[in-house]
Design a protein around this motif. Structure first.
Motif, mmCIF file in Angstrom:
data_model
loop_
_atom_site.group_PDB
_atom_site.id
_atom_site.type_symbol
_atom_site.label_atom_id
_atom_site.label_comp_id
_atom_site.label_asym_id
_atom_site.label_seq_id
_atom_site.Cartn_x
_atom_site.Cartn_y
_atom_site.Cartn_z
ATOM 1 N N TRP A 1 103.478 38.140 33.817
ATOM 2 C CA TRP A 1 102.131 38.001 33.270
ATOM 3 C C TRP A 1 101.089 38.534 34.243
ATOM 4 O O TRP A 1 100.149 39.220 33.875
ATOM 5 C CB TRP A 1 101.869 36.525 32.946
ATOM 6 C CG TRP A 1 100.477 36.231 32.489
ATOM 7 C CD1 TRP A 1 99.911 36.538 31.286
ATOM 8 C CD2 TRP A 1 99.460 35.549 33.235
ATOM 9 N NE1 TRP A 1 98.613 36.091 31.226
ATOM 10 C CE2 TRP A 1 98.313 35.486 32.416
ATOM 11 C CE3 TRP A 1 99.417 34.979 34.502
ATOM 12 C CZ2 TRP A 1 97.132 34.870 32.841
ATOM 13 C CZ3 TRP A 1 98.251 34.363 34.926
ATOM 14 C CH2 TRP A 1 97.119 34.316 34.099
ATOM 15 N N GLN A 2 101.278 38.210 35.556
ATOM 16 C CA GLN A 2 100.336 38.693 36.560
ATOM 17 C C GLN A 2 100.449 40.208 36.734
ATOM 18 O O GLN A 2 99.438 40.901 36.874
ATOM 19 C CB GLN A 2 100.583 37.978 37.888
ATOM 20 C CG GLN A 2 100.283 36.487 37.825
ATOM 21 C CD GLN A 2 100.450 35.798 39.168
ATOM 22 O OE1 GLN A 2 100.123 36.370 40.198
ATOM 23 N NE2 GLN A 2 100.936 34.571 39.148
ATOM 24 N N ASP A 3 101.702 40.743 36.720
ATOM 25 C CA ASP A 3 101.904 42.189 36.859
ATOM 26 C C ASP A 3 101.314 42.955 35.676
ATOM 27 O O ASP A 3 100.936 44.126 35.807
ATOM 28 C CB ASP A 3 103.400 42.501 36.987
ATOM 29 C CG ASP A 3 103.981 41.987 38.294
ATOM 30 O OD1 ASP A 3 103.186 41.744 39.238
ATOM 31 O OD2 ASP A 3 105.207 41.806 38.373
ATOM 32 N N ALA A 4 101.249 42.275 34.522
ATOM 33 C CA ALA A 4 100.717 42.931 33.328
ATOM 34 C C ALA A 4 99.202 42.880 33.267
ATOM 35 O O ALA A 4 98.601 43.256 32.252
ATOM 36 C CB ALA A 4 101.306 42.277 32.077
ATOM 37 N N GLY A 5 98.566 42.428 34.340
ATOM 38 C CA GLY A 5 97.121 42.383 34.378
ATOM 39 C C GLY A 5 96.517 41.116 33.810
ATOM 40 O O GLY A 5 95.337 41.079 33.449
ATOM 41 N N LYS A 6 97.353 40.045 33.696
ATOM 42 C CA LYS A 6 96.916 38.746 33.205
ATOM 43 C C LYS A 6 96.253 38.845 31.830
ATOM 44 O O LYS A 6 95.035 38.631 31.671
ATOM 45 C CB LYS A 6 95.959 38.079 34.201
ATOM 46 C CG LYS A 6 96.558 37.860 35.581
ATOM 47 C CD LYS A 6 95.576 37.180 36.511
ATOM 48 C CE LYS A 6 96.188 36.970 37.890
ATOM 49 N NZ LYS A 6 95.243 36.305 38.810
ATOM 50 N N PRO A 7 97.031 39.180 30.798
ATOM 51 C CA PRO A 7 96.483 39.252 29.442
ATOM 52 C C PRO A 7 95.806 37.940 29.041
ATOM 53 O O PRO A 7 96.219 36.861 29.448
ATOM 54 C CB PRO A 7 97.720 39.522 28.572
ATOM 55 C CG PRO A 7 98.701 40.148 29.505
ATOM 56 C CD PRO A 7 98.459 39.522 30.838
ATOM 57 N N ALA A 8 94.772 38.043 28.219
ATOM 58 C CA ALA A 8 93.996 36.867 27.830
ATOM 59 C C ALA A 8 94.829 35.862 27.043
ATOM 60 O O ALA A 8 94.670 34.648 27.191
ATOM 61 C CB ALA A 8 92.771 37.296 27.020
ATOM 62 N N ASP A 9 95.751 36.359 26.203
ATOM 63 C CA ASP A 9 96.591 35.454 25.415
ATOM 64 C C ASP A 9 97.756 34.971 26.266
ATOM 65 O O ASP A 9 98.902 35.380 26.093
ATOM 66 C CB ASP A 9 97.096 36.175 24.155
ATOM 67 C CG ASP A 9 97.878 35.225 23.234
ATOM 68 O OD1 ASP A 9 97.844 34.000 23.484
ATOM 69 O OD2 ASP A 9 98.500 35.718 22.286
ATOM 70 N N TYR A 10 97.450 34.071 27.211
ATOM 71 C CA TYR A 10 98.460 33.603 28.157
ATOM 72 C C TYR A 10 99.627 32.917 27.439
ATOM 73 O O TYR A 10 100.793 33.223 27.682
ATOM 74 C CB TYR A 10 97.810 32.628 29.147
ATOM 75 C CG TYR A 10 98.788 31.902 30.047
ATOM 76 C CD1 TYR A 10 99.375 32.548 31.122
ATOM 77 C CD2 TYR A 10 99.122 30.569 29.805
ATOM 78 C CE1 TYR A 10 100.270 31.897 31.948
ATOM 79 C CE2 TYR A 10 100.016 29.904 30.619
ATOM 80 C CZ TYR A 10 100.590 30.556 31.692
ATOM 81 O OH TYR A 10 101.471 29.906 32.502
ATOM 82 N N ARG A 11 99.311 31.962 26.544
ATOM 83 C CA ARG A 11 100.371 31.217 25.876
ATOM 84 C C ARG A 11 101.250 32.131 25.019
ATOM 85 O O ARG A 11 102.480 32.003 25.014
ATOM 86 C CB ARG A 11 99.769 30.102 25.026
ATOM 87 C CG ARG A 11 100.807 29.197 24.366
ATOM 88 C CD ARG A 11 100.145 28.029 23.657
ATOM 89 N NE ARG A 11 99.493 27.153 24.596
ATOM 90 C CZ ARG A 11 100.121 26.221 25.298
ATOM 91 N NH1 ARG A 11 101.431 26.056 25.159
ATOM 92 N NH2 ARG A 11 99.456 25.452 26.133
ATOM 93 N N GLY A 12 100.633 33.068 24.302
ATOM 94 C CA GLY A 12 101.413 33.985 23.484
ATOM 95 C C GLY A 12 102.333 34.849 24.321
ATOM 96 O O GLY A 12 103.498 35.073 23.964
ATOM 97 N N PHE A 13 101.818 35.338 25.468
ATOM 98 C CA PHE A 13 102.621 36.173 26.359
ATOM 99 C C PHE A 13 103.812 35.383 26.894
ATOM 100 O O PHE A 13 104.945 35.857 26.893
ATOM 101 C CB PHE A 13 101.754 36.681 27.514
ATOM 102 C CG PHE A 13 102.479 37.613 28.458
ATOM 103 C CD1 PHE A 13 102.404 38.988 28.293
ATOM 104 C CD2 PHE A 13 103.242 37.108 29.507
ATOM 105 C CE1 PHE A 13 103.073 39.850 29.154
ATOM 106 C CE2 PHE A 13 103.914 37.961 30.362
ATOM 107 C CZ PHE A 13 103.826 39.341 30.186
ATOM 108 N N MET A 14 103.546 34.140 27.356
ATOM 109 C CA MET A 14 104.600 33.330 27.958
ATOM 110 C C MET A 14 105.649 32.934 26.921
ATOM 111 O O MET A 14 106.851 32.941 27.202
ATOM 112 C CB MET A 14 104.003 32.084 28.606
ATOM 113 C CG MET A 14 103.087 32.382 29.786
ATOM 114 S SD MET A 14 103.926 33.228 31.144
ATOM 115 C CE MET A 14 104.905 31.874 31.796
ATOM 116 N N ASP A 15 105.212 32.573 25.717
ATOM 117 C CA ASP A 15 106.167 32.202 24.676
ATOM 118 C C ASP A 15 107.088 33.365 24.338
ATOM 119 O O ASP A 15 108.307 33.201 24.183
ATOM 120 C CB ASP A 15 105.426 31.746 23.418
ATOM 121 C CG ASP A 15 104.815 30.369 23.569
ATOM 122 O OD1 ASP A 15 105.198 29.669 24.526
ATOM 123 O OD2 ASP A 15 103.947 29.999 22.757
ATOM 124 N N ALA A 16 106.502 34.577 24.236
ATOM 125 C CA ALA A 16 107.309 35.752 23.907
ATOM 126 C C ALA A 16 108.289 36.087 25.027
ATOM 127 O O ALA A 16 109.402 36.559 24.777
ATOM 128 C CB ALA A 16 106.387 36.946 23.642
#
Length: 373
Positions: A66-81
């Protein structure tokens, strides 16, 4: 939800009624019913989820992605995926190996939460650096993280900001301690592993790290009880110094056999210490009055000694001290630019000295300085 007619019973019932067994009627769901049910399910799942379930297997790896991807705003969606493919993987609970340079299990520990912030630790490696007097010095390489939890919402998953750190743990039954870098020195926090509840609050995090490194025990998810560590052989006297902190020039300084005491203890027990030529370490303010080198408990004590001739300080013999600390004494001494003395930490052995002049003198406990800074 629409009511279902129960013809066999001759009355109406909601879907919760289970009295009609012979002729079940299927309830009719509307779009609003489905949305409401999903909302209720999500709320109940959030409330019932234990702390350990907040971070499933693979969570830490996904944090870095998530951090390497530039910390996308949709944190929960990114982490769930990211985490979803790994939800079926069983979490490893094995403790880290006790020996040296081999990598440890990648266990993520929440060592403590204070003031809306939780501290996390993921141990990478631990290496026994030196075995010596009183214990083993272990070098620890780990990822340390912080997560922010508004209004103390510690059980709610939040992004963790990680950084790589190095620290040291002194596995010892004499001077157990955890060492962390502080400015250009090392700050040793001494603990009493045999009496966990006797340690002050700020030392509890150090206890968790100590037991994990020295005994392969993960206490991050529960309180350490005295019975948990009763068989380790830690003396009860360690409680007297639990929470004490000491600055060290190098982590290996933990091996010396100097006992850190207060100036008040030295004044009270000076004769006994001198009889044993005890090795001690003192902290205070150095000041020279005439030909007398002294260590005072505070800058105010220095001012009082200048004004009223107070003898609250400890006399020092400095002739055989190292060049490093003698230079400090020389620059500070009776320097008018340093009217309140200089803060120092000195080590040496206790002895009895004659203080005074040819007309009047007395024998008092003093410190024969060996080194300091």
């Amino acid at each position: 939800m629409a009511l279902a007619s129960c013809q066999e019973c001759g009355k109406q019932a909601t879907s919760e009624v289970r009295a009609c067994q012979r002729s079940p009627i299927q309830p009719t769901w509307t779009a609003l019913d489905i949305i409401l049910a999903l909302v209720i399910f999500w709320v109940l799942a959030s409330l019932s989820s234990p702390a350990s379930a907040q971070h499933p297997p693979g969570w830490v790896a996904c944090e870095f992605k998530w951090q390497d991807a530039g910390k996308p705003a949709d944190y929960r969606g990114f982490m769930d995926a990211c985490v979803k493919p790994q939800r079926g993987v069983r979490s490893e609970a094995a403790a880290a190996p006790s020996d040296s340079s081999r990598g440890t299990q990648q266990i993520v520990m929440r060592t403590g939460c204070h003031r809306d912030t939780c501290i996390w630790l993921q141990l990478e490696t631990k290496t026994t650096l030196r075995v010596g007097w009183g214990g083993n010095l272990v070098k620890v390489r780990a990822k340390q993280g912080e997560s922010f939890h508004p209004q103390g919402s510690y059980e709610t998953a939040q992004p963790i900001q990680w950084k790589l750190v190095e620290s040291y743990v002194f596995c010892s039954t004499v001077r157990p301690a955890v060492l962390n870098q502080h400015d250009n020195s090392w700050l040793a926090t001494f603990i009493a592993p045999g009496n966990p509840v006797a340690n002050p609050g700020f030392a509890q995090d150090a206890l968790v790290v100590y037991f994990f490194v020295c005994h392969d025990l993960n206490f991050a998810d529960r309180v350490i009880a005295d019975k948990d560590v009763a068989s380790f052989g830690y003396p009860g006297t360690l409680v007297e110094h639990a929470g004490d902190q000491e600055r060290l020039t190098s982590p290996t300084d933990i091996f010396d056999d100097y006992r850190t005491i207060t100036l008040q203890d030295f004044k009270l027990d000076g004769k006994d210490l001198a009889a044993k030529r005890a090795k001690v370490r003192l902290q205070g303010f150095y000041k020279k009055f005439g030909n007398l080198d002294t260590l005072q408990p505070s800058a105010i004590a220095v001012a009082a000694a200048r004004e009223y001739g107070s003898d609250n300080g400890v006399p020092l013999l400095t002739d055989d001290a190292t060049r490093t600390i003698r230079r400090v004494f020389l620059e500070c001494g009776d320097n008018p630019m340093r009217p309140l003395g200089c803060p120092v930490t000195i080590s040496g052995h206790a002895d009895m000295c004659n203080v005074g002049n040819l007309v009047a003198s007395k024998t008092v406990p003093c410190l024969v300085v060996g080194d300091g800074h």
